[in-house]
Scaffold this motif. Sequence first.
Motif, PDB file in Angstrom:
ATOM      1  N   LEU A 121       0.815  -1.213   0.000  1.00 46.13           N
ATOM      2  CA  LEU A 121       0.000   0.000   0.000  1.00 46.13           C
ATOM      3  C   LEU A 121       0.849   1.263   0.000  1.00 46.13           C
ATOM      4  N   ALA A 122       2.087   1.160   0.485  1.00 49.32           N
ATOM      5  CA  ALA A 122       2.959   2.332   0.462  1.00 49.32           C
ATOM      6  C   ALA A 122       3.178   2.823  -0.962  1.00 49.32           C
ATOM      7  N   ILE A 123       3.306   1.889  -1.917  1.00 50.83           N
ATOM      8  CA  ILE A 123       3.554   2.288  -3.303  1.00 50.83           C
ATOM      9  C   ILE A 123       2.265   2.495  -4.078  1.00 50.83           C
ATOM     10  N   THR A 124       1.204   1.720  -3.770  1.00 57.49           N
ATOM     11  CA  THR A 124      -0.022   1.823  -4.569  1.00 57.49           C
ATOM     12  C   THR A 124      -0.977   2.896  -4.072  1.00 57.49           C
ATOM     13  N   SER A 125      -0.818   3.331  -2.827  1.00 60.89           N
ATOM     14  CA  SER A 125      -1.772   4.293  -2.266  1.00 60.89           C
ATOM     15  C   SER A 125      -1.109   5.437  -1.517  1.00 60.89           C
ATOM     16  N   HIS A 126      -0.243   5.115  -0.573  1.00 62.07           N
ATOM     17  CA  HIS A 126       0.285   6.150   0.317  1.00 62.07           C
ATOM     18  C   HIS A 126       1.203   7.126  -0.408  1.00 62.07           C
ATOM     19  N   LEU A 127       2.152   6.614  -1.197  1.00 62.05           N
ATOM     20  CA  LEU A 127       3.037   7.511  -1.941  1.00 62.05           C
ATOM     21  C   LEU A 127       2.270   8.355  -2.961  1.00 62.05           C
ATOM     22  N   PRO A 128       1.320   7.780  -3.732  1.00 60.78           N
ATOM     23  CA  PRO A 128       0.533   8.632  -4.630  1.00 60.78           C
ATOM     24  C   PRO A 128      -0.205   9.752  -3.910  1.00 60.78           C
ATOM     25  N   HIS A 129      -0.721   9.481  -2.730  1.00 57.00           N
ATOM     26  CA  HIS A 129      -1.384  10.547  -1.973  1.00 57.00           C
ATOM     27  C   HIS A 129      -0.379  11.618  -1.548  1.00 57.00           C
ATOM     28  N   LEU A 130       0.805  11.191  -1.119  1.00 56.78           N
ATOM     29  CA  LEU A 130       1.826  12.159  -0.712  1.00 56.78           C
ATOM     30  C   LEU A 130       2.232  13.046  -1.892  1.00 56.78           C
ATOM     31  N   ILE A 131       2.374  12.439  -3.057  1.00 56.13           N
ATOM     32  CA  ILE A 131       2.722  13.206  -4.260  1.00 56.13           C
ATOM     33  C   ILE A 131       1.605  14.178  -4.612  1.00 56.13           C
ATOM     34  N   ALA A 132       0.360  13.720  -4.512  1.00 53.70           N
ATOM     35  CA  ALA A 132      -0.770  14.593  -4.834  1.00 53.70           C
ATOM     36  C   ALA A 132      -0.826  15.785  -3.891  1.00 53.70           C
ATOM     37  N   SER A 140      -7.022  24.097 -15.007  1.00 53.51           N
ATOM     38  CA  SER A 140      -6.671  22.761 -14.530  1.00 53.51           C
ATOM     39  C   SER A 140      -6.911  21.729 -15.625  1.00 53.51           C
ATOM     40  N   ALA A 141      -5.853  21.053 -16.035  1.00 48.91           N
ATOM     41  CA  ALA A 141      -5.981  19.961 -16.984  1.00 48.91           C
ATOM     42  C   ALA A 141      -6.380  18.694 -16.233  1.00 48.91           C
ATOM     43  N   GLY A 142      -6.689  17.641 -16.988  1.00 46.44           N
ATOM     44  CA  GLY A 142      -7.188  16.420 -16.365  1.00 46.44           C
ATOM     45  C   GLY A 142      -6.267  15.865 -15.301  1.00 46.44           C
ATOM     46  N   GLY A 143      -4.946  15.875 -15.556  1.00 49.95           N
ATOM     47  CA  GLY A 143      -4.005  15.340 -14.582  1.00 49.95           C
ATOM     48  C   GLY A 143      -4.040  16.083 -13.276  1.00 49.95           C
ATOM     49  N   PHE A 144      -4.044  17.418 -13.337  1.00 56.44           N
ATOM     50  CA  PHE A 144      -4.062  18.198 -12.111  1.00 56.44           C
ATOM     51  C   PHE A 144      -5.389  18.022 -11.371  1.00 56.44           C
ATOM     52  N   ARG A 145      -6.487  17.913 -12.110  1.00 52.41           N
ATOM     53  CA  ARG A 145      -7.789  17.680 -11.461  1.00 52.41           C
ATOM     54  C   ARG A 145      -7.776  16.368 -10.694  1.00 52.41           C
ATOM     55  N   ASP A 146      -7.163  15.335 -11.281  1.00 53.74           N
ATOM     56  CA  ASP A 146      -7.072  14.052 -10.573  1.00 53.74           C
ATOM     57  C   ASP A 146      -6.267  14.192  -9.288  1.00 53.74           C
ATOM     58  N   PHE A 147      -5.186  14.968  -9.350  1.00 52.13           N
ATOM     59  CA  PHE A 147      -4.391  15.196  -8.145  1.00 52.13           C
ATOM     60  C   PHE A 147      -5.201  15.932  -7.080  1.00 52.13           C
ATOM     61  N   THR A 148      -6.011  16.920  -7.486  1.00 58.16           N
ATOM     62  CA  THR A 148      -6.804  17.665  -6.495  1.00 58.16           C
ATOM     63  C   THR A 148      -7.854  16.773  -5.849  1.00 58.16           C
ATOM     64  N   ARG A 149      -8.391  15.821  -6.606  1.00 59.34           N
ATOM     65  CA  ARG A 149      -9.363  14.893  -6.023  1.00 59.34           C
ATOM     66  C   ARG A 149      -8.696  14.071  -4.928  1.00 59.34           C
ATOM     67  N   ILE A 150      -7.516  13.538  -5.213  1.00 64.10           N
ATOM     68  CA  ILE A 150      -6.795  12.740  -4.220  1.00 64.10           C
ATOM     69  C   ILE A 150      -6.402  13.601  -3.022  1.00 64.10           C
ATOM     70  N   ALA A 151      -5.942  14.830  -3.298  1.00 68.53           N
ATOM     71  CA  ALA A 151      -5.474  15.721  -2.235  1.00 68.53           C
ATOM     72  C   ALA A 151      -6.611  16.276  -1.395  1.00 68.53           C
TER      73      ALA A 151
END
Length: 312
Positions: free
Chosen positions: A187-198, A220-231
């Motif tokens: 989960l550190a690589i599949t979930s926790h690190l992606p959240h930290l990056i977001a 906001s392009a699609g990629g940044f919108r996805d990051f804001t959802r996670i963040a």
Amino acid sequence: MNTAASFDRIALIGFGLIGGSIARAARAQGLAKEIVTTARSEKTRARVMELGIVDRVVETNAEAVRDADLVILCIPVGACGPVAAEIAPHLKRGAIVSDVGSVKAAIVKDMAPHLPASAHFVPAHPVAGTENSGPDSGFAELFINRWCILTPPEGTAPEAVEKLRAFWAAIGAKVEIMTPEHHDMVLAITSHLPHLIAYTIVGTADELEGVTQSEVLKFSAGGFRDFTRIAASDPTMWRDVFLTNKDAVLEMLGTFNEDLSKLTRAIRRGDGEALFDHFARTRAIRRGIVEIGQDSAAADFGRPHEQLTKKS
């Protein structure tokens, strides 16, 4: 009623997205004769009563778990140890005690010492969610075709593990069993690190001096919108995740920083071949995720209720 997966009384401690979704799904599938819940704030308890999702809403954790066959802690990881100590004297003999936290080694360390030998401790992590929280955010279809990972400590009664596995399967989840330590690394690589990056990327955008906040929102392009959802995920929950799984997260973060340095050098040197090779490899991983059914246009939202009915 699915007797292999059902309980006379289910107690949910905490009633946000996950707790509310468990209650709705268990009710929809007839998996409990009675569902009892509590929440920390009086406002949340009042709202749960208004929603009419459960049979009883009580004020204390001790009252909630009394005579319950299944107790699930749906609260931040950092609160699980103290709550386990609080409810331990009130647990019914033979009760299954579980949780929904996305860190498991810390949960075992913090909860297990408090729980009586007469109870069965089966930690769990439903790998599903949205950025929303609160009692209104849950929905019965949340767990359909999503993984729920069980991490029973060594010596846990097999029948208790199977009973909880059947429960999660009945509300739509695919169930995997692994050790707490392996879970935390995965989960550190599949979930926790992606959240930290977001969280980092959205925070960086907020601090840019040459770009206004209105421009960040407007373009906001699609990629940044996805990051804001996670963040936008629950800050209390994620604070606890990073503090309790810090060793695995730091190990993955170190690997990520090494890979980021390689890409930085490729960009600086104009090495298009290195960039293309890297992007082609990551594209293949994305296609693999889609091919095995781990993503859809709806993501974790809005999966038809008919899928749950057909699955069960």
